[in-house]
Design a protein around this motif. Sequence first.
Motif, PDB file in Angstrom:
ATOM      1  N   UNK A 133       5.761   5.264 -16.064  1.00 25.89           N
ATOM      2  CA  UNK A 133       5.766   6.236 -14.770  1.00 25.89           C
ATOM      3  C   UNK A 133       4.194   5.893 -13.876  1.00 25.89           C
ATOM      4  N   UNK A 134       4.870   5.769 -12.968  1.00 28.97           N
ATOM      5  CA  UNK A 134       3.742   5.860 -12.265  1.00 28.97           C
ATOM      6  C   UNK A 134       2.155   6.681 -12.306  1.00 28.97           C
ATOM      7  N   UNK A 135       3.441   8.141 -12.224  1.00 30.82           N
ATOM      8  CA  UNK A 135       2.064   9.399 -12.448  1.00 30.82           C
ATOM      9  C   UNK A 135       1.712   8.877 -13.085  1.00 30.82           C
ATOM     10  N   UNK A 136       1.889   8.484 -14.411  1.00 32.43           N
ATOM     11  CA  UNK A 136       1.400   9.278 -15.972  1.00 32.43           C
ATOM     12  C   UNK A 136      -0.126   9.108 -16.133  1.00 32.43           C
ATOM     13  N   UNK A 137      -0.745   9.738 -16.507  1.00 37.36           N
ATOM     14  CA  UNK A 137      -1.882   9.641 -16.894  1.00 37.36           C
ATOM     15  C   UNK A 137      -2.332   8.552 -17.175  1.00 37.36           C
ATOM     16  N   UNK A 138      -3.712   8.003 -16.676  1.00 38.78           N
ATOM     17  CA  UNK A 138      -3.841   6.674 -17.353  1.00 38.78           C
ATOM     18  C   UNK A 138      -4.817   6.728 -19.170  1.00 38.78           C
ATOM     19  N   UNK A 139      -4.406   6.048 -19.563  1.00 36.98           N
ATOM     20  CA  UNK A 139      -5.678   5.917 -20.694  1.00 36.98           C
ATOM     21  C   UNK A 139      -4.501   6.569 -22.124  1.00 36.98           C
TER      22      UNK A 139
END
Length: 435
Positions: A133-139
């Motif tokens: 998902x585009x809004x999933x937390x980075x890392x």
Amino acid sequence: MRESAWEWDGEADGAGEASADVLGGGRGEGDGPRRPSRRGLLVGAGVLAAGGAAWALSRTGDDRTVPGPEQPKPTALSGPTPLWTYRGPQQMTIGRMVTLPQRPVFLSKAGLQVLDPATGEPRRLVAFDPPRPADFPAGVEPPLTTVVFGPDQFFTAASKGHLDAHHLTDPAADWSLPLPAELPGQVQLRCLENGVLYGSTWQLPRADAPVPGTRLFALRVADRALLWTVTADHQDQPVAAATRSTPHLLACSRTTGDRAELVARDADTGRELWTAPAADGLSFCTANGPDLLVPDGTGGVRLLGPDGRPGWTHAPARGESWRAMPPVAAGPRVFVPHDDGTVACIDTATGAVLWSRKLPFLLDTRSRPLFVDGVDTLYVPGPASGGVVALHAATGEPVWTFRDSGPGRDVWTVSTDRTSLYAGHDDVLHALPLG
């Protein structure tokens, strides 16, 4: 024989990539998963729902084959000579196998690669995980889709509002079933028994509403008929089916606040029959004929009859500190692995220990032993450096130990099609002769 077993799945993660190859003829640890908290369950459901929505909007073709490199990389081996060895492009993600496959497959982030049982050559790669998902937390890695295997198919709930079936060899036999309006929310598939797939759906919680319950269902795979659905006020999940009982039992894990219960339902109707306290958060539940094997609360295993009455208990003696892992059901016998590397064979009728064998490595909940009745052998997978030990089921005597030179950081996994044993870890899978 048929058996049903369940345990909380561990996180599935990848490793460094390696090239794909097939080596003809074979020439040439950690803590187990913990039961998620109520908050963890709700957050996980939100992540899965978000991923499923993105998947539904961006699904593309999923039938590919990973090409092999020109130069294979041989692996030093000890033990029986492999019939073939396959090296995958990525690390296996064995933690998301809810049930074990009955064909040679290699499951990684790239998808599920089906291999030819005779040669180990890649035959079909099915990619089914939703895109990140585009809004999933980075890392942070989003959770990967879990898989329930049947004899010729595997089942996922990767696309929102659908139940997907992928044939292991015939793409034309794939299907995707839209679930009816009575089953809203995120789908979780937990067990398959006698051609019936059991699962649950639940919706995301809202800040202004109480935590929603779940809706359980049973689906007959042959004609995709929804046999029944029932509503549970709590967070219920099917975990094992004991279809040799009368009535047939569907064991479910129920989360109520910070506690867990074992709920027995009629597998043919979904009707609740009885409940029992769940020790250790019901970290495992295994069906053996009409009986259920569950944690006893002291690190051991307790047998429950089809009416919920407790039977024998196999538990640590004074001065012992081992903990039991999910048992392996084998009709008149039950094999109980301990985390200290011991395997005990228990008489199902009496609870007596028939034999006990100390292995040369420790075990954890990712290690899933396999019993093959045709050769009366128990195969116990250990850590990457430990290998796989074959034990004679009647005596516990070692038959052989298979190892490769690694390196690796994951545990071994074993499965069988009753012709060969498929043993692998990290990025490699070997076909071994049974016995």
